[in-house]
Design a protein around this motif. Structure first.
Motif, PDB file in Angstrom:
ATOM      1  N   VAL A   1       0.859  -1.178   0.000  1.00  0.00           N
ATOM      2  CA  VAL A   1       0.000   0.000   0.000  1.00  0.00           C
ATOM      3  C   VAL A   1       0.905   1.240   0.000  1.00  0.00           C
ATOM      4  O   VAL A   1       1.787   1.344   0.844  1.00  0.00           O
ATOM      5  N   PRO A   2       0.724   2.133  -0.969  1.00  0.00           N
ATOM      6  CA  PRO A   2       1.617   3.296  -1.025  1.00  0.00           C
ATOM      7  C   PRO A   2       1.458   4.226   0.166  1.00  0.00           C
ATOM      8  O   PRO A   2       0.340   4.507   0.608  1.00  0.00           O
ATOM      9  N   VAL A   3       2.594   4.678   0.696  1.00  0.00           N
ATOM     10  CA  VAL A   3       2.589   5.612   1.827  1.00  0.00           C
ATOM     11  C   VAL A   3       3.093   6.974   1.340  1.00  0.00           C
ATOM     12  O   VAL A   3       4.134   7.065   0.692  1.00  0.00           O
ATOM     13  N   ILE A   4       2.330   8.009   1.634  1.00  0.00           N
ATOM     14  CA  ILE A   4       2.765   9.370   1.338  1.00  0.00           C
ATOM     15  C   ILE A   4       2.953  10.075   2.679  1.00  0.00           C
ATOM     16  O   ILE A   4       2.047  10.051   3.519  1.00  0.00           O
ATOM     17  N   ILE A   5       4.116  10.655   2.897  1.00  0.00           N
ATOM     18  CA  ILE A   5       4.311  11.423   4.135  1.00  0.00           C
ATOM     19  C   ILE A   5       3.870  12.856   3.875  1.00  0.00           C
ATOM     20  O   ILE A   5       4.318  13.498   2.925  1.00  0.00           O
ATOM     21  N   VAL A   6       2.945  13.319   4.707  1.00  0.00           N
ATOM     22  CA  VAL A   6       2.455  14.688   4.577  1.00  0.00           C
ATOM     23  C   VAL A   6       3.011  15.498   5.737  1.00  0.00           C
ATOM     24  O   VAL A   6       2.794  15.153   6.903  1.00  0.00           O
ATOM     25  N   LEU A   7       3.772  16.533   5.414  1.00  0.00           N
ATOM     26  CA  LEU A   7       4.297  17.423   6.451  1.00  0.00           C
ATOM     27  C   LEU A   7       3.274  18.536   6.668  1.00  0.00           C
ATOM     28  O   LEU A   7       3.158  19.442   5.847  1.00  0.00           O
ATOM     29  N   THR A   8       2.536  18.409   7.753  1.00  0.00           N
ATOM     30  CA  THR A   8       1.431  19.345   7.998  1.00  0.00           C
ATOM     31  C   THR A   8       1.919  20.625   8.681  1.00  0.00           C
ATOM     32  O   THR A   8       3.012  20.666   9.239  1.00  0.00           O
ATOM     33  N   GLN A   9       1.064  21.633   8.629  1.00  0.00           N
ATOM     34  CA  GLN A   9       1.320  22.924   9.272  1.00  0.00           C
ATOM     35  C   GLN A   9       2.672  23.501   8.866  1.00  0.00           C
ATOM     36  O   GLN A   9       3.383  24.089   9.678  1.00  0.00           O
ATOM     37  N   SER A  10       2.992  23.354   7.578  1.00  0.00           N
ATOM     38  CA  SER A  10       4.297  23.807   7.076  1.00  0.00           C
ATOM     39  C   SER A  10       4.267  25.294   6.737  1.00  0.00           C
ATOM     40  O   SER A  10       4.505  25.681   5.599  1.00  0.00           O
ATOM     41  N   PHE A  11       3.951  26.127   7.730  1.00  0.00           N
ATOM     42  CA  PHE A  11       3.909  27.555   7.404  1.00  0.00           C
ATOM     43  C   PHE A  11       5.305  28.129   7.215  1.00  0.00           C
ATOM     44  O   PHE A  11       5.474  29.125   6.536  1.00  0.00           O
ATOM     45  N   SER A  12       6.314  27.490   7.780  1.00  0.00           N
ATOM     46  CA  SER A  12       7.682  27.894   7.454  1.00  0.00           C
ATOM     47  C   SER A  12       8.218  26.987   6.355  1.00  0.00           C
ATOM     48  O   SER A  12       8.422  25.791   6.556  1.00  0.00           O
ATOM     49  N   LYS A  13       8.437  27.581   5.181  1.00  0.00           N
ATOM     50  CA  LYS A  13       8.871  26.763   4.046  1.00  0.00           C
ATOM     51  C   LYS A  13      10.295  26.253   4.232  1.00  0.00           C
ATOM     52  O   LYS A  13      10.620  25.147   3.804  1.00  0.00           O
ATOM     53  N   SER A  14      11.132  27.046   4.885  1.00  0.00           N
ATOM     54  CA  SER A  14      12.520  26.595   5.062  1.00  0.00           C
ATOM     55  C   SER A  14      12.570  25.419   6.040  1.00  0.00           C
ATOM     56  O   SER A  14      13.262  24.431   5.814  1.00  0.00           O
ATOM     57  N   LYS A  15      11.779  25.533   7.102  1.00  0.00           N
ATOM     58  CA  LYS A  15      11.751  24.441   8.082  1.00  0.00           C
ATOM     59  C   LYS A  15      11.219  23.156   7.450  1.00  0.00           C
ATOM     60  O   LYS A  15      11.746  22.069   7.687  1.00  0.00           O
ATOM     61  N   SER A  16      10.182  23.292   6.641  1.00  0.00           N
ATOM     62  CA  SER A  16       9.595  22.081   6.066  1.00  0.00           C
ATOM     63  C   SER A  16      10.543  21.469   5.039  1.00  0.00           C
ATOM     64  O   SER A  16      10.614  20.248   4.913  1.00  0.00           O
ATOM     65  N   ALA A  17      11.290  22.321   4.326  1.00  0.00           N
ATOM     66  CA  ALA A  17      12.267  21.796   3.367  1.00  0.00           C
ATOM     67  C   ALA A  17      13.360  21.015   4.100  1.00  0.00           C
ATOM     68  O   ALA A  17      13.778  19.941   3.658  1.00  0.00           O
ATOM     69  N   GLU A  18      13.765  21.566   5.222  1.00  0.00           N
ATOM     70  CA  GLU A  18      14.792  20.916   6.032  1.00  0.00           C
ATOM     71  C   GLU A  18      14.292  19.553   6.521  1.00  0.00           C
ATOM     72  O   GLU A  18      14.975  18.534   6.430  1.00  0.00           O
ATOM     73  N   MET A  19      13.075  19.571   7.015  1.00  0.00           N
ATOM     74  CA  MET A  19      12.502  18.333   7.539  1.00  0.00           C
ATOM     75  C   MET A  19      12.305  17.308   6.422  1.00  0.00           C
ATOM     76  O   MET A  19      12.542  16.116   6.608  1.00  0.00           O
ATOM     77  N   ARG A  20      11.918  17.795   5.266  1.00  0.00           N
ATOM     78  CA  ARG A  20      11.715  16.909   4.130  1.00  0.00           C
ATOM     79  C   ARG A  20      13.032  16.214   3.777  1.00  0.00           C
ATOM     80  O   ARG A  20      13.064  14.989   3.566  1.00  0.00           O
ATOM     81  N   ASN A  21      14.122  16.989   3.737  1.00  0.00           N
ATOM     82  CA  ASN A  21      15.427  16.401   3.435  1.00  0.00           C
ATOM     83  C   ASN A  21      15.842  15.364   4.467  1.00  0.00           C
ATOM     84  O   ASN A  21      16.355  14.297   4.124  1.00  0.00           O
TER      85      ASN A  21
END
Ligand SMILES: Nc1nc2c(ncn2[C@@H]2O[C@H](COP(=O)(O)OP(=O)(O)O)[C@@H](O)[C@H]2O)c(=O)[nH]1
Ligand SMILES: [Mg+2]
Length: 387
Positions: free
Chosen positions: A146-166
């Motif tokens: 079953v495919p899993v997609i990770i959703v980073l919620t409440q990503s109002f800071s784009k730099s923080k979410s990019a960091e977390m994504r990496n």
């Protein structure tokens, strides 16, 4: 021949109802700690308000199923991730059990089609427990896949979410994508509001992930990406156009436009289902009378056929079938594109049913259809004339 506008409109209404009733049901498990923003995400993506607190039926200790009658979507909302390792293990068991049960049913309407694993970007870190959960889950998900997609919620800071994504990508988890989103505008202070974003990306990832037979459903239930709806609707127009070309090519003279009507009715039903808009008889009647109606398509069709004869070099030597095939195709494309424009206006709330079935509305629609015909001619006629 004359067109019976009322009958065609009635056929459309019936075809739309059938199409919607036959949509497969999409099943999504939405996992993640309480408070990460699962409910906000669900309400931001889907056009029915599904995730009101208290709604839904508990199916296991840590999961409840959220659904609305007549709406082809089931969401399995999990809780318990915040309760520590033992609870997380139980959640995993329940998720796997639900997947297994779905597969055992051998019914696409019961199968779990994907998992959104939600992590809150604002929390600033990814717990090692969660990474471990995802890795363990992947092990046990090897056969079901079953495919899993990770959703980073409440990503109002784009730099923080990019960091977390990496950071997450570096874990080499067995997931389809990591998608940062802000499901709802976020008010930082009086002066600054972070605008919601990313839900359209989630829809795009879903489009690439889900099996084909669920793509109509995905478009029907989602409200986050108008572009995705339009793209999918245009594919339906292309299918109908190809069919119309074949029908127009047949030896029956083109003046018998009625031959095309079922193809065009089916196309309108597909587009309506994709947009997920409640359509009443008034809108359809307005549209049909403006386009196919009295003196509409037949005359337009003859004019196109005549023009093609003039425009294509050496057309005089072409088989009459090629000309009427091209005409049927062009008419169908123009009809589909006009209907998409109408649906778009309704989706955006720019038009309502009384507008379209008024004199002014019908005149506007007629103008639109004619404009589409002209544009279609420029684009497509080379392709058609080569066919
Ligand atoms: N502005 C804003 N608030 C959010 C967003 N996502 C979650 N929240 C807030 O975070 C809190 C928890 O969200 P909720 O969706 O109930 O989380 P759940 O427990 O995972 O379902 C609520 O107060 C939401 O309003 C978002 O995208 N934008
Ligand atoms: Mg919730």
């Amino acid at each position: 021949m004359e067109f019976d506008t009322d009958k065609i409109a009635a056929d459309c209404i019936k075809a739309i109802a059938d199409k919607i009733q036959n949509l497969k049901t999409l099943n999504i498990i939405v996992a993640g700690k309480t408070g990460v923003g699962k409910s906000t995400l669900i309400n931001g993506v889907f056009r029915e308000k599904m995730a009101d607190t208290g709604m839904g039926k508990p199916v296991t200790q840590y999961m409840r199923k959220i659904y609305k009658k007549g709406f082809p979507l089931n969401i399995y909302d999990t809780r318990g991730f915040e309760l520590g390792k033992d609870a997380q293990k139980d959640v995993k068991k329940e998720v796997l059990g639900t997947i297994e049960k779905g597969l055992a049913s051998k019914d696409i309407n019961e199968t779990i089609h994907c998992i959104w694993y939600c992590i809150n970007t604002a929390s600033n870190r990814v717990e090692s427990e969660e990474i471990e959960w995802l890795k363990d889950f992947a092990e046990e998900n090897k056969s079901a896949q079953v495919p899993v997609i990770i959703v980073l919620t409440q990503s109002f800071s784009k730099s923080k979410s990019a960091e977390m994504r990496n950071m997450i990508l570096n874990e080499n988890l067995d997931v389809v994508q990591v998608v940062p989103v802000l499901a709802e505008d976020y008010v930082i202070d009086d002066e600054y509001v972070a605008k919601s974003y990313g839900l359209d990306v989630l829809i795009k990832v879903m489009t690439e992930t889900l099996p084909d037979e669920l793509l109509d459903t995905l478009q029907n239930v989602q409200k986050a990406s108008l572009e995705a709806k339009k793209r999918h609707a245009q594919a339906a127009v292309a299918t109908a156009t190809a069919a119309a070309f074949g029908e127009g090519f047949s030896p029956i003279p083109f003046s018998d436009c009625a031959l095309l009507i079922p193809t065009q009715v089916a196309m309108i039903a597909s587009i309506t289902a994709i947009f997920g808009i409640e359509i009443n008889k008034s809108i359809i009647t307005g549209f049909v009378s403006a386009t196919l109606g009295t003196g509409g398509a037949t005359i337009v069709g003859k004019t196109i056929a005549a023009n093609l004869l003039k425009l294509i070099p050496g057309a005089g030597t072409l088989a009459g079938g090629a000309i009427s095939g091209a005409t049927a195709g062009l008419l169908t494309t123009a009809l589909g594109e006009s209907y998409i424009l109408l649906m778009e206006a309704v989706f955006k709330g720019e038009i309502n049913s009384s507008d379209i079935n008024s004199k002014v509305g019908i005149e506007k629609m007629k103008g639109l259809f004619k404009k589409e015909l002209k544009e279609v001619k420029k684009d497509k006629f080379v392709i058609f004339s080569k066919a």
